[in-house]
Design an enzyme around this catalytic site. Structure first.
Site, PDB file in Angstrom:
ATOM      1  N   ASP A   1       0.963  -1.078   0.124  1.00 61.25           N
ATOM      2  CA  ASP A   1       0.065  -0.132   0.031  1.00 61.25           C
ATOM      3  C   ASP A   1       1.071   1.494   0.102  1.00 61.25           C
ATOM      4  OD1 ASP A   1      -2.178   1.548   0.102  1.00 61.25           O
ATOM      5  OD2 ASP A   1      -3.322   0.655   1.858  1.00 61.25           O
ATOM      6  N   CYS A   2       0.362   2.258  -0.454  1.00 66.17           N
ATOM      7  CA  CYS A   2       1.274   3.565  -0.877  1.00 66.17           C
ATOM      8  C   CYS A   2       1.701   4.190   0.617  1.00 66.17           C
ATOM      9  CB  CYS A   2       0.313   4.613  -1.448  1.00 66.17           C
ATOM     10  SG  CYS A   2      -0.099   3.957  -3.068  1.00 66.17           S
TER      11      CYS A   2
END
Length: 723
Positions: free
Chosen positions: A265-266
């Site tokens: 995930d970012c």
């Protein structure tokens, strides 16, 4: 023997490489060889650059730039014109995997057409690629979670079945090539609170981990053959989910046999250092992630991989191993190099936002909406004399969209859908009535009196992406996208009370939102209640179809609607006791799987076809459904298993199968179900699954069995057996 020509430019030379598609060497093996050759030509800096989401081109190798970050949650997202389908929580409410597979196919078809055009104009930007970071199969374990709307609901079997269907549709049915690459997220044990996701350590029991949090991901991997998995922000048992040996190596790759790539995930790799304090630097955090199975980072910490190599925290061979699945994904998509054999190269632009896809979106919206109450007011006669529509969301396109949405060139609001149905002789009017999230400033109110004077008033209440969603999007939320409770804003409820008090007209309340709402009082004072979710671009027309009886209701709740959050465990408590239909015996307003229709369907004669069941072969089950009405109906028949120790050591009930069954008016149909032996096994405290000895009950029902379902008159038929 068939030969495929794929051009592979290496070291400045354009070489025509013949790939054997049939014969002793498979296309898969040939492509693996090609991927290894490409990696061997890269410098260390080039290898590192290809492990981040915004991967630059490598001109000397003929590799174009590619941004891995694209969204396709319920339509091509954030990338221009596209068909907008219902939000996933609404797709879960359809209980229709075949339809969801069609939706996945429509999304990736539009995405591929848009990608082909983008490549011609050298658009390599974010959201313009073919690696879609969807679906979200996290379990909607708590109604306060703002991002629960992105999921298919609270049940692992339903989520995994719908999610796997979406993946199959998205990726296509070619034996090697992908129309697009789907990505299951957020792996794992991730469902709020939003404010804690960058630092929270989830410590579920092994039973809860393998019974609740992992099964849908396993189904995506083994049944859907999903190409990618996204690691979550949070820790699980002290390890970052985006750098977890347990989750990424032991379970995902070793136990489940996953062959694709894993993306963070970012900013999740950065969280290993700054949020979880597992590592002392970005270099160490990056090394932990790569060595534990992460292939691709969304973020910027992987810039420190060069430093990690210099510090001997990992080797260049580790980079090569991490790169291999990434190169294979791009080869499967046919985009690493020009590949004339990819069957998806020539999808025309005309498929984008097409009438055919709009028809699928309308059908999905029709099947997603759930009728919670109907006191003989629906369906509405199209020749009604006077009608009033009220509420700001009735004429608002934003409440059709949900989150992670694309933009359509056609939206039908609820007001449009209703007006489209009534007779030309009907007097129908509309006013805002109240503001969405704050009380009215002007205390003078003309709308209320007018609305109360109509034969039927449709009032649209609820939530929107302004007050529930992801932490940075829900700008009206006081809890970073989550909700402190499940009540509607007080001023909305006050308006509904005034509208219905001492009033002789009929009030139909339509609720918007992506999560459970406190509907106890709403149900008491309304003549009919419809949960419309965020239904996509065709939502208004779909609502009109349903309210006026052109289409029968068939949607079912994919999550329990509790009476109150006061009866739930703490939001940050990840144990499942007291949560979902599996472990809730009270505090239920509307149960999982519940939904009314315009028909009355009776369930009878449930029986097992197995002579003597021993638990080693599929369980063959049969039930008779009878439509007692003069309307055709799609009945969602659900099969629940109650095992020895139900409600004590195992769930009260477990969904093990379901079918949408089309029943003609005043007719009966015998429906068969096949339950696989693994579905009968119960997860034990150590996380292993076991077929228990003792008495079982199978209930075929129109909602999760229980006291509340009995009070609501839910139909069912039961059969018992012993192992």
């Amino acid at each position: 023997m068939k030969l495929n020509n794929i051009f592979l430019p290496l070291c400045g030379l354009c070489l025509s490489v013949q790939v054997i598609a049939q014969g002793t060497t498979s296309l898969e093996e040939q492509m693996q060889k090609k991927a290894r050759e490409v990696i061997s030509q890269m410098t260390v800096d080039e290898k590192i650059s290809q492990m981040m989401n915004d991967a630059p081109g490598i001109e000397r190798l003929g590799i174009k730039p590619y941004n891995w970050w694209s969204e396709g949650l319920h339509g091509v997202g954030r990338n221009g014109r596209a068909t907008v389908f219902p939000q996933p929580i609404g797709l879960g409410a359809t209980f229709n995997p075949e339809l969801v597979q069609q939706i996945g196919a429509a999304i990736s078809t539009e995405g591929r057409a848009k990608f082909n055009v983008a490549q011609k104009i050298n658009n390599y930007s974010i959201y313009a690629g073919l690696t879609y970071w969807s679906p979200n199969v996290n379990i909607f374990r708590d109604p306060r979670w703002g991002r629960g709307m992105e999921t298919y609901g609270e049940d692992p079997y339903l989520s995994g079945t719908i999610g796997a269907a979406y993946v199959k549709g998205m990726q296509g049915d070619d034996p090697f090539y992908l129309r697009a690459a789907a990505c299951g997220k957020h792996y794992a044990v991730h469902s709020g609170p939003e404010k804690d996701r960058h630092s929270f350590n989830a410590i579920p029991s092994k039973k809860d981990l393998f019974e609740t949090y992992l099964p849908a991901f396993k189904m995506l991997v083994q049944q859907g053959r999903v190409e990618a998995i996204m690691g979550a922000y949070n820790r699980v048992y002290g390890e970052s989910a985006s750098g977890s040996k347990l989750l990424l190596l032991d379970v995902l790759r070793k136990d489940w046999g996953f062959k694709g790539h894993v993306v963070s995930d970012c900013g999740a790799v950065t969280d290993i250092f700054t949020g979880h304090h597992i590592a002392k630097s970005h270099a160490e955090a990056s090394a932990i992630a790569v060595k534990n199975g992460l292939n691709l980072e969304c973020g910027g910490s992987f810039h420190a991989l060069k430093e990690a190599l210099e510090q001997n925290l990992l080797t260049e061979a580790d980079l090569d191993n991490a790169l291999m699945p990434l190169m294979m994904t791009r080869l499967k998509l046919g985009i690493l190099f020009p590949d004339s054999q990819c069957p998806y190269n020539n999808i025309p632009e005309s498929v984008v936002a097409s009438d055919a896809h709009a028809a699928i979106a309308r059908k999905a919206a029709q099947e997603s909406m759930v009728l919670l109450k109907n006191d003989n007011v629906l369906p509405i006669n199209k020749e009604i004399k006077t009608m009033y529509v009220i509420g700001p969301y009735a004429a608002d396109a934003f409440v059709l969209m949900g989150n992670y949405f694309g933009v359509s060139n056609r939206y039908s609001t609820y007001l449009q859908g209703i007006v489209d149905k009534v007779s030309e002789g009907t007097s129908i009017n509309y006013k805002l009535g109240f503001l969405p999230t704050t009380p009215n400033i002007n205390k003078m109110d003309w709308a209320l009196g007018e609305a109360r004077g109509a034969d039927v008033c449709v009032v649209v209440l609820g939530n929107s992406g302004a007050n529930e969603g992801e932490e940075g999007d829900a700008i009206a939320s006081t809890a970073l996208g989550d909700r402190d409770n499940i009540s509607l804003p007080p001023h909305q409820m006050e308006f509904l009370r005034k509208l219905t008090k001492d009033n002789n007209n009929k009030v139909v309340t339509v609720l918007t939102g992506g999560s459970p709402i406190d509907v106890k009082e709403i149900s008491e004072i309304s003549d009919a209640v419809v949960m419309a979710w965020y239904p996509g671009q065709e939502g208004g027309f779909a609502l009109g179809d349903l309210l006026f009886g052109d289409v029968n209701f068939s949607g079912r709740l994919p999550i329990t609607f509790p009476l109150s959050v006061d009866g739930l465990p703490a939001f940050d408590d990840y144990t499942m006791k007291g949560r979902t239909y599996k472990y809730m015996s009270d505090n239920i307003m509307y149960p999982f799987g519940y939904g009314l229709t315009y028909s009355k369907v009776l369930y009878s004669d449930a029986k097992m076809l197995n002579k003597k069941y021993k638990g080693k072969e599929p369980l063959q089950l049969q039930v008779t459904l009878r439509n007692e009405s003069n309307r055709e109906v799609d009945e969602v028949a659900q099969v629940y298993l109650s095992a020895p120790g139900a409600g004590q050591t195992v769930p009260i009930e477990t969904l093990v199968s379901f079918k949408r069954v089309k029943l003609q008016p005043n007719s009966s149909q015998v429906v068969d179900f096949t339950i696989q032996p693994d579905e009968l096994k119960m997860v034990q405290e150590d996380g292993t699954s076991k077929l228990l000895k003792g008495d079982y009950t199978v209930t075929v029902s129109s909602a999760a069995p229980g006291k509340r379902s009995q009070e609501l008159g839910v139909e069912n038929s039961k059969v018992g057996f012993k192992i």
